[in-house]
Design an enzyme around this catalytic site. Sequence first.
Site, mmCIF file in Angstrom:
data_model
loop_
_atom_site.group_PDB
_atom_site.id
_atom_site.type_symbol
_atom_site.label_atom_id
_atom_site.label_comp_id
_atom_site.label_asym_id
_atom_site.label_seq_id
_atom_site.Cartn_x
_atom_site.Cartn_y
_atom_site.Cartn_z
ATOM 1 N N GLU A 155 0.821 -1.215 0.000
ATOM 2 C CA GLU A 155 0.000 0.000 0.000
ATOM 3 C C GLU A 155 0.851 1.259 0.000
ATOM 4 O OE1 GLU A 155 -3.650 1.980 2.637
ATOM 5 O OE2 GLU A 155 -2.597 0.193 3.366
ATOM 6 N N GLU A 256 -12.885 2.558 4.272
ATOM 7 C CA GLU A 256 -11.901 2.824 5.320
ATOM 8 C C GLU A 256 -11.958 4.306 5.680
ATOM 9 O OE1 GLU A 256 -7.433 1.114 6.083
ATOM 10 O OE2 GLU A 256 -7.614 2.690 4.584
#
Length: 273
Positions: A155, A256
């Site tokens: 990520e 998220e």
Amino acid sequence: MGYTDQRFDVNLSILFTELPLLERPAAAAAAGFTAVELWWPWIESPTPPQAELDALKKALDDAGTQLVGLNFYAGRLPGPDRGALSVPGQESERFRANIDVAADFAASVGCKALNALYGNRVEGVDPAVQDELALENLTVAARAADRVGAILLIEALNKPESPLCPLVSAPAAIDVVNKVNALTGLGNAKFLLDLYHLSMNGEDLNEVIDTYAAQTGHVQIADNPGRGAPGTGSLPLEDLLDRLAKAGYDGWVGLEYKPGDRPSADAFGWLPN
């Protein structure tokens, strides 16, 4: 296309955190979700007792929720840490101790994506040494993920919130993805494309999608500014997800984002009925 064509899962490490961990899967199910994701839930322990792992599995099973994403141990998260795998010493050792624990738990619940956060630069340590350590640990993690039929996610975070993390652009994360795949020959390292983080970096999101959709293994969203629900900021999230779908991405989209001042159960009004 748009929101109605996406497969959304809810991140139980940022939403429903007003509840104990074992109550969150049921709360997500009550809000209409069949899939969830988690950061590593046991912040202080990379190797929690088997009873705690079993209890979380039972909570997921009882709620009828599928775990579709799980972080490896990443230090204090939320908090000052941004991963552990490139940090020499105890943190790297904790990451290594966690690899098989996380992979085996993922296998037990059918989770097919494991996210490995890179970690911060450490003062006084040569960045090249950290990067070498990172690749060593990531190759072990990739093999463990492959053993349980999962992908390894890399990520890119955002520089304003994570100034000490070196992976603060899509190209930087993709470079690590490519290096891990070259070392293992497995091809199971993929990009975790987080539209909030990339927007905070000022990246051209359309270009990122067009360039890296084929290497993307998971997507996460929040609006910007504020990291709130879609519609609370200015990101054209529906258009961006439509573009991702047209580019061939058909995986999960993790929610998220922060619920704001309201209960998490009230943070999904933007979703189509």
